[in-house]
Design a protein around this motif. Structure first.
Motif, PDB file in Angstrom:
ATOM      1  N   TYR A 196      72.794  26.380  20.174  1.00 15.04           N
ATOM      2  CA  TYR A 196      73.301  25.479  21.205  1.00 15.04           C
ATOM      3  C   TYR A 196      73.455  26.214  22.538  1.00 15.04           C
ATOM      4  N   LYS A 197      73.882  27.464  22.471  1.00 11.67           N
ATOM      5  CA  LYS A 197      74.085  28.268  23.670  1.00 11.67           C
ATOM      6  C   LYS A 197      72.806  28.930  24.164  1.00 11.67           C
ATOM      7  N   GLY A 198      71.722  28.770  23.412  1.00 14.09           N
ATOM      8  CA  GLY A 198      70.442  29.307  23.850  1.00 14.09           C
ATOM      9  C   GLY A 198      70.215  30.778  23.537  1.00 14.09           C
ATOM     10  N   TYR A 199      71.024  31.337  22.634  1.00 14.49           N
ATOM     11  CA  TYR A 199      70.857  32.731  22.250  1.00 14.49           C
ATOM     12  C   TYR A 199      70.112  32.833  20.922  1.00 14.49           C
ATOM     13  N   ARG A 200      69.392  33.912  20.761  1.00 14.60           N
ATOM     14  CA  ARG A 200      68.759  34.189  19.482  1.00 14.60           C
ATOM     15  C   ARG A 200      69.848  34.600  18.489  1.00 14.60           C
ATOM     16  N   PHE A 201      69.881  33.951  17.346  1.00 14.81           N
ATOM     17  CA  PHE A 201      70.989  34.159  16.413  1.00 14.81           C
ATOM     18  C   PHE A 201      71.137  35.610  15.985  1.00 14.81           C
ATOM     19  N   LEU A 202      70.045  36.293  15.693  1.00 15.23           N
ATOM     20  CA  LEU A 202      70.140  37.673  15.219  1.00 15.23           C
ATOM     21  C   LEU A 202      70.770  38.591  16.266  1.00 15.23           C
ATOM     22  N   ARG A 203      70.555  38.296  17.553  1.00 13.29           N
ATOM     23  CA  ARG A 203      71.198  39.106  18.590  1.00 13.29           C
ATOM     24  C   ARG A 203      72.714  38.952  18.532  1.00 13.29           C
ATOM     25  N   ILE A 204      73.162  37.712  18.344  1.00 15.91           N
ATOM     26  CA  ILE A 204      74.600  37.449  18.268  1.00 15.91           C
ATOM     27  C   ILE A 204      75.176  38.013  16.977  1.00 15.91           C
ATOM     28  N   ALA A 205      74.440  37.863  15.883  1.00 16.82           N
ATOM     29  CA  ALA A 205      74.910  38.380  14.601  1.00 16.82           C
ATOM     30  C   ALA A 205      75.112  39.888  14.660  1.00 16.82           C
ATOM     31  N   ASP A 206      74.186  40.587  15.303  1.00 19.14           N
ATOM     32  CA  ASP A 206      74.312  42.044  15.419  1.00 19.14           C
ATOM     33  C   ASP A 206      75.567  42.443  16.186  1.00 19.14           C
ATOM     34  N   VAL A 207      75.895  41.690  17.214  1.00 19.75           N
ATOM     35  CA  VAL A 207      77.099  41.979  17.985  1.00 19.75           C
ATOM     36  C   VAL A 207      78.351  41.660  17.166  1.00 19.75           C
ATOM     37  N   ALA A 208      78.261  40.621  16.314  1.00 18.65           N
ATOM     38  CA  ALA A 208      79.456  40.113  15.629  1.00 18.65           C
ATOM     39  C   ALA A 208      79.764  40.783  14.294  1.00 18.65           C
ATOM     40  N   LEU A 236      88.416  40.807  19.851  1.00 14.77           N
ATOM     41  CA  LEU A 236      88.440  41.819  20.905  1.00 14.77           C
ATOM     42  C   LEU A 236      87.254  42.767  20.789  1.00 14.77           C
ATOM     43  N   LEU A 237      86.889  43.088  19.566  1.00 12.46           N
ATOM     44  CA  LEU A 237      85.748  43.981  19.341  1.00 12.46           C
ATOM     45  C   LEU A 237      84.452  43.329  19.806  1.00 12.46           C
ATOM     46  N   ALA A 238      84.268  42.053  19.478  1.00 12.91           N
ATOM     47  CA  ALA A 238      83.053  41.337  19.877  1.00 12.91           C
ATOM     48  C   ALA A 238      82.992  41.154  21.386  1.00 12.91           C
ATOM     49  N   VAL A 239      84.138  40.835  22.001  1.00 10.61           N
ATOM     50  CA  VAL A 239      84.178  40.646  23.457  1.00 10.61           C
ATOM     51  C   VAL A 239      83.781  41.938  24.164  1.00 10.61           C
ATOM     52  N   ARG A 240      84.289  43.050  23.677  1.00 10.47           N
ATOM     53  CA  ARG A 240      83.987  44.344  24.310  1.00 10.47           C
ATOM     54  C   ARG A 240      82.501  44.670  24.212  1.00 10.47           C
ATOM     55  N   GLU A 241      81.918  44.473  23.043  1.00 14.79           N
ATOM     56  CA  GLU A 241      80.493  44.773  22.901  1.00 14.79           C
ATOM     57  C   GLU A 241      79.653  43.745  23.651  1.00 14.79           C
ATOM     58  N   GLY A 242      80.111  42.494  23.664  1.00 15.19           N
ATOM     59  CA  GLY A 242      79.367  41.453  24.362  1.00 15.19           C
ATOM     60  C   GLY A 242      79.258  41.709  25.851  1.00 15.19           C
ATOM     61  N   LYS A 243      80.269  42.348  26.436  1.00 18.99           N
ATOM     62  CA  LYS A 243      80.231  42.651  27.865  1.00 18.99           C
ATOM     63  C   LYS A 243      79.074  43.579  28.209  1.00 18.99           C
ATOM     64  N   ARG A 244      78.693  44.445  27.282  1.00 15.48           N
ATOM     65  CA  ARG A 244      77.558  45.359  27.521  1.00 15.48           C
ATOM     66  C   ARG A 244      76.269  44.582  27.760  1.00 15.48           C
ATOM     67  N   PHE A 245      76.211  43.367  27.188  1.00 11.36           N
ATOM     68  CA  PHE A 245      74.992  42.568  27.282  1.00 11.36           C
ATOM     69  C   PHE A 245      75.162  41.353  28.193  1.00 11.36           C
TER      70      PHE A 245
END
Length: 334
Positions: A111-123, A34-43
């Motif tokens: 695989y999803k085409g995202y830069r890993f560090l961007r996803i790691a920061d959100v997660a 839920l925390l990741a989904v909420r922050e992910g929506k910002r981006f």
């Protein structure tokens, strides 16, 4: 003496036992999601991305945690290789889980085409909240505790609630008559809670660059793990040089006036693996931040938009809009 042990089994259905440990781990995973989904929506990252990441990352983390534990406890498995698959008997390592989760994250993000560090920061805040909640599963199982300590120290010096202190009276092979133990799980859970608040503040700062929130997570968690690990009596260990032992003990010494280190069998090892790994991660994370800042690689801020090079794999159009929404809008115009 008023002590008690909480039944680790929540309830049973037929021959199937539902344990508090599993329920608490599940709650930790849900809170992290839920925390990741909420922050992910910002981006503009769709919730499905994090749901799928959890479905892939959770088993990857468990498998890696078991492999890590077995690798550093090989003597107890080499003559009984099938026992290494009996994960229900205990024996996983949190650093192994982190390694597994990050390997899965790297593959999935690419695989999803995202830069890993961007996803790691959100997660990473999600990982920390999962660890914070998950440690209470150790409490229910009476595991991940430290060496013996007086009841008075727990109740009157640390002012720990009675329901925790009572459950910390543990009988095991080390002390058959039983003794109160350091609630190492509680120390780490509280450390994670403070770290979560710090990450929340950091990720709203304009100076924060991509990858630095992940580095901050490793620095904070590893500092806590370095000091808390020394209290435990079940650490994975190895025989290392005396100079390294002296260095680790010297770094730990500032809290020796309040806490005593847990017993570590010299025949088993003289260096706790988690302590050494914590030190290496702190150093690596600090170097990572400095090098990227000095060389100009830290040119993207955390707050900058997150884009994918493969929008079709994320249910997005080429310009980043949701495909379903765009299709509906097109139909409405007809």
């Amino acid at each position: 003496m008023d002590t008690f042990a909480i039944n680790p089994v929540l309830f049973e259905i037929g021959g199937l036992s539902i344990r508090w440990y599993g329920l608490i781990l599940g709650l930790g995973a849900l809170a992290g999601l839920l925390l990741a989904v909420r922050e992910g929506k910002r981006f503009g990252i769709k919730p499905d991305f994090f749901m799928d990441l959890l479905l892939l990352g959770a088993p990857s983390a468990i498998i890696a945690a078991r492999i890590y534990y077995v690798a550093f406890s090989w003597d107890q498995y080499k003559d009984r290789p099938l026992d290494m698959f009996k994960i229900w008997e205990g024996g996983i390592a949190i650093y192994g889980a982190i390694i597994g989760a990050f390997i899965c994250g790297i593959i999935y993000a690419r695989y999803k085409g995202y830069r890993f560090l961007r996803i790691a920061d959100v997660a990473v805040p999600s990982i920390l909240v999962g660890q914070m909640i998950g440690r209470w599963g150790n409490f229910m199982n009476q595991e991940a505790y430290g060496g013996p300590v007086s009841e008075e120290f727990l109740r009157n010096t640390l002012h720990i609630p009675s329901f925790i202190v009572n459950h910390m009276f543990i009988v095991d092979s080390a002390i058959p008559e039983g003794a109160f133990r350091h609630p190492a799980f509680l120390y780490e859970s509280l450390w994670s809670l403070v770290g979560l608040a710090i990450l929340f503040v950091l990720r709203r700062q304009k100076f924060l660059r991509v990858g630095e929130l992940t580095a901050a997570y490793f620095i904070w968690y590893s500092i806590g793990r370095f000091f808390i690990e020394a209290l435990r009596i079940d650490s994975l260990a190895f025989m290392g040089p005396n100079w390294l032992v002296s260095l680790i003990n010297g770094l730990w010494s500032p809290i020796s006036g309040v806490f005593d280190q847990g017993y570590l069998d010299p025949a088993y090892g003289n260096i706790r693996i988690s302590q050494l790994l914590a030190l290496l991660l702190i150093i690596a994370a600090v170097i990572f931040i400095i090098v990227r800042r000095v060389t100009g690689q830290a040119d993207v801020r955390y707050s900058d938009p997150i884009v994918t090079t493969k929008p079709e794999r994320n249910g997005l159009t080429a310009d980043g809009q949701d495909i379903a929404t765009a299709s509906k809008a097109g139909e409405d115009k007809k």
